[in-house]
Design a protein around this motif. Structure first.
Motif, PDB file in Angstrom:
ATOM      1  N   TRP A 190       7.829  10.171   1.346  1.00 22.06           N
ATOM      2  CA  TRP A 190       6.636  10.899   0.928  1.00 22.06           C
ATOM      3  C   TRP A 190       6.866  11.723  -0.331  1.00 22.06           C
TER       4      TRP A 190
ATOM      5  N   ASN B 162       0.821  -1.203   0.000  1.00 23.75           N
ATOM      6  CA  ASN B 162       0.000   0.000   0.000  1.00 23.75           C
ATOM      7  C   ASN B 162       0.858   1.256   0.000  1.00 23.75           C
TER       8      ASN B 162
ATOM      9  N   ASP C  99      -0.012   4.904   1.370  1.00 20.31           N
ATOM     10  CA  ASP C  99      -1.086   5.425   2.208  1.00 20.31           C
ATOM     11  C   ASP C  99      -2.093   4.279   2.403  1.00 20.31           C
ATOM     12  N   ALA C 100      -3.349   4.521   2.052  1.00 24.32           N
ATOM     13  CA  ALA C 100      -4.349   3.462   2.181  1.00 24.32           C
ATOM     14  C   ALA C 100      -4.696   2.855   0.831  1.00 24.32           C
ATOM     15  N   THR C 101      -3.943   3.193  -0.207  1.00 30.21           N
ATOM     16  CA  THR C 101      -4.251   2.715  -1.558  1.00 30.21           C
ATOM     17  C   THR C 101      -3.397   1.514  -1.909  1.00 30.21           C
TER      18      THR C 101
ATOM     19  N   ARG D 211       7.870   8.963  -3.351  1.00 33.75           N
ATOM     20  CA  ARG D 211       7.197   7.672  -3.460  1.00 33.75           C
ATOM     21  C   ARG D 211       6.768   7.428  -4.910  1.00 33.75           C
TER      22      ARG D 211
END
Length: 858
Positions: free
Chosen positions: A749, A563, A565-567, A752
């Motif tokens: 961050w 993943n 983040d949350a993806t 990425r």
């Protein structure tokens, strides 16, 4: 209208068919390769998340139509612009069972863009987009577009058909050549989008009633900027073919600038009025673009392949880009016969409005444009004026306020003089839509993803929606024909990505099976609550880790994901293990068990919790190293950030397969076979402590050495050491720890990525090395020692750049990664750079030489 009419006005245009050396990528819906217009073409369907064959739906119609405008063979039902070029087909829009428009996340578009760059594409056609505030793409798509610019690949994208002052990604990105639709007279359609960004990077091309292929061997006339984009893509590909034919290096970005700078834009004022902004940057002028490239070898460029003026203008436009995406209303294609939109250049049309079915009258002569000898027909594109336009002093009329000065005069090659009447290409009458299309069964696998609502995501840019995308005939073939030549690209796509580990159950049945197999959780008695058992929480990482530790055979029943983040980016599966792995030694035999338990009990006396945990761990069955890393990372990610076992990131080396997985949310992700080599977890707290201790040790040794050099005794040296340690025990130490954490966060961050392109794999390898060893971070923070001045300041990470390395072994793929540090307290001080060279031709990137340090930035 015939797409090849854009080449009208050029003598010998029928010989301009492209070259096999030029690769054009089409990111669209599935293509019916069995259509007669593709017979003899050099097309290769590349593996993407859309694996189904072309059918009768709107996405297959869209993809087949767009592709035919480029690669339709001469003498076939559709004559495309570049039939001799190599086509790379990347299906990104999948069919929907309800026959509506399919939207995909920008992440999926970014995957395909990066794949196209890796496959060697010169030009990428994207006949779609997503409306966003300011036209800003999401971070992954923005990075993919930047990768294109860095590699000299031109992206051509449609502006959208909402008929409003609005922007969509990726067309509004400055490096992209945006295309809007015009009628046969060159007048922009009312359904076109417009905006400040498109004035700088946009162009108009024919997009009304464009005749092309439809699945099943039939034809369709469709309207929208989707079908204007291939006209510009084709001209750019022809310009690249001309560059190669003349012995020059292929330069798609220069070809794109020639197309943009040669565009014909009549004087219009005020320039910021809707009527003028609808003109974008002007009308496509193929003859003028060829003249520019031939005479100049491509316009003069500034940094990053753009003119200096463009850099300033684009900086202003980019400042207006917002960060969050906004939904775009559907804008699907319809047959020209269904177009009912009223004319009117100055009005805004609703999103579902279609282009006028009647051809607008020809424009009156304007300064800088020569009137055509005959009015344009529905099958022709206005012949361009003599190239170049006459100097301002020779032009009739007065130039409108706000218009740029006329371009310098370039003598046009005689071969490109405009003929009196541009040739008209009529489709052979024998290829009409069949009366009764063959029925296709809707693929069950293409259900609409629940995680991506119908009003978000990238969709095709064609006029009108609802799935009625023109006449669709059927054909008996399930998947089209195989390409005539083998794919010239490596079948092994390596991945080296960084992210966090997640898990998914895919189906309700799989989820319920875990709920029934996992043991109940025992809760001891507490004040006011008696002891009790409760059902397991299958989404609790701690409970799931405990279950998988005792039942490792269930590890491959989960769908593991990487993943950002949350993806979820990828679904992960372990390579076939050569051996199995234990966390700690297990108890071998019953006879040995008693002694070992006795020894453990003696060592853990007085700590029942430690004893219980250790005894449970001793009974763990073996498991593959990959799955053990996944389950341990899952537990480590759930710990507190200050915990010594806290896991912040995981590096994933592997091979991208041709398979996909549909997650429980409905999202489709590609499957990566994970390799054991290079699979690491980053225990951030341990790393921060290690770097901190290393820096303190260096400073202590320096202090002791300075005291010794000054002739001081051992006690004085001890005092100097104590002073340093006292300094780092206070605010200075806190600052150092925060600096290290901030540096690690910045590496992840800010940079990425998907870990798919060779440059990104090298970048992630450099980041992994920094996380695992910490030496580069330590040296970077202490860079002040390499620069004259005080060496007490801590440097901070400034930039990270990736470039192709001139130093590489034969048969390898090598990149240089440069980390540049600067003094945040003194911007006059020279930066210090650290250069890594990585070979990324294997599943585990390897460094080729020691880290090189130099003063200054790249």
């Amino acid at each position: 209208m015939d797409i090849r009419s854009v080449m009208g006005g050029m003598v010998g245009e029928q010989e301009l068919l492209g070259s096999l050396e030029v690769r054009v990528a089409v990111l669209d819906g599935p293509v019916d390769l069995a259509h007669p217009c593709f017979a003899g073409s050099n097309l290769t369907r590349m593996p993407t998340l859309v694996s189904g064959p072309a059918g009768p739906g709107p996405m297959s119609l869209h993809g087949t139509h767009v592709t035919s405008l480029l690669f339709g063979q001469p003498g076939s039902p559709v004559s495309g612009l570049v039939p001799r070029c190599t086509g790379l087909l990347f299906p990104v829009f999948r069919e929907s069972p309800d026959g509506g428009v399919t939207r995909v996340p920008q992440l999926d578009l970014a995957r395909a863009v990066e794949q196209a760059v890796e496959a060697g594409a010169h030009v990428i056609n994207i006949s779609g987009g997503e409306r966003t505030p300011g036209g800003a793409p999401d971070s992954m798509l923005e990075r993919a577009l930047r990768l294109c610019e860095q590699n000299g690949v031109l992206v051509v994208a449609a502006v959208g058909n909402d008929g409003c002052d609005c922007l969509q990604a990726p067309a509004a990105t400055p490096s992209v050549l945006a295309v809007g639709a015009a009628d046969a007279a060159g007048t922009p359609l009312d359904i076109n989008n417009w905006g400040a960004a498109y004035r700088l990077n946009g162009i108009l091309a024919p997009g009304q009633d464009i005749q092309g292929a439809a699945p099943g061997g039939s034809l369709a006339s469709l309207t929208g900027s989707s079908f204007a984009a291939p006209a510009v893509t084709g001209v750019v590909a022809l310009l690249v073919a001309r560059q190669l034919a003349e012995g020059r290096k292929a330069d798609p970005l220069a070809a794109g600038r020639a197309v943009r700078e040669s565009a014909i834009r009549p004087p219009c004022g005020p320039d910021d009025s809707p009527e003028c902004r609808r003109l974008l940057g002007g009308r496509l002028n193929a003859a003028g673009a060829f003249a520019l490239v031939n005479e100049m070898g491509g316009p003069a460029t500034g940094p990053h392949g753009t003119t200096h003026t463009e850099e300033k203008e684009r900086a202003i436009v980019m400042d207006t880009h917002a960060v969050n995406a906004q939904a775009e209303e559907p804008s699907e294609a319809v047959p020209a016969a269904m177009s009912q939109a009223p004319a009117g250049a100055g009005t805004s049309a609703p999103a579902t409005q279609t282009a006028p079915s009647q051809v607008a009258p020809a424009q009156a002569p304007v300064p800088g444009e020569a009137p055509a000898p005959v009015p344009p027909s529905a099958d022709s594109w206005p012949a361009p004026p003599p190239w170049p336009p006459a100097p301002p002093a020779m032009q009739p009329g007065v130039q409108a306020a706000g218009q740029p000065a006329a371009p310098p005069v370039y003598a046009a090659p005689p071969a490109y003089a405009a003929p009196a009447t541009p040739p008209v290409y009529a489709a052979p009458p024998a290829y009409t839509a069949p009366a009764t299309p063959v029925a296709y069964a809707a693929p069950v696998a293409y259900t609409a993803p629940a995680a991506y609502p119908a009003n978000t995501g990238v969709c095709p840019s064609c006029a009108g929606c609802g799935g009625t995308c023109g006449a669709a005939g059927g054909h008996p073939s399930a998947g089209g024909t195989a390409p005539p030549t083998p794919a010239p690209f490596p079948g092994k796509q390596l991945i080296y990505a960084i992210g966090t580990i997640g898990f998914d159950f895919q189906t309700e049945a799989r989820r319920d099976s875990f709920r029934q197999q996992m043991p109940n959780i025992f809760f001891p008695a507490e004040p006011g609550h008696p002891e009790h058992e409760d059902q397991p929480n299958i989404y609790d990482p701690r409970q799931l880790h405990a279950y998988l530790s005792k039942n490792p055979w269930a590890s491959d029943k989960l769908t593991w994901t990487l993943n950002a983040d949350a993806t979820p980016l990828y679904a992960l599966e372990a390579e076939m293990p050569v051996g199995m792995d234990w966390t700690r030694p297990i108890i071998d035999t019953p006879k040995a068990s008693a002694q070992r338990v006795h020894d453990i009990a003696a060592g853990a006396a007085g700590d029942p919790k430690q004893l219980t945990e250790l005894l449970e761990t001793l009974s763990y069955p073996p498991v593959s190293f990959v799955y053990r890393t996944f389950r341990d990372a899952l537990l480590g990610q759930a710990k507190d950030k200050e915990d010594i076992d806290f896991v912040s990131r995981v590096s994933i080396p592997g091979v991208l397969t041709d398979r996909t997985v549909r997650l429980f949310s409905g999202q489709v992700v590609p499957v990566v076979e994970v390799k054991s080599r290079g699979l690491f977890t980053w225990n951030e707290t341990r790393l921060v402590n290690a770097v901190f201790e290393a820096v303190v040790t260096i400073k202590v040794n320096q202090a002791r050495k300075e005291a010794a050099d000054a002739g001081k005794d051992e006690n004085a040296q001890d005092a100097a050491e104590a002073k340093v340690r006292q300094e780092f025990a206070g605010d200075k130490g806190k600052f150092l720890r925060n600096t290290v954490r901030a540096l690690l966060d910045k590496i992840y961050w800010k940079f990425r990525n998907l870990g798919q392109s060779s440059g990104d794999r090298a970048l992630n390898a450099a980041g992994t090395n920094a996380f695992l060893v910490g030496a580069e971070i330590q040296d970077g923070i202490l860079s002040a020692e390499h620069v004259p001045g005080k060496n007490n300041n801590f440097y901070s990470l400034d930039t990270v750049s990736v470039s192709t390395s001139p130093f590489c072994r034969p048969g390898s793929v090598c990149h240089d990664v440069t980390l540049t540090f600067f003094d945040p307290e003194n911007d006059q001080r020279a930066p210090v750079s650290y250069l890594f060279t990585f070979d990324v031709s294997d599943d585990l990137p390897v460094s080729l030489a020691p880290v090189h340090t130099f003063i200054g930035s790249v």
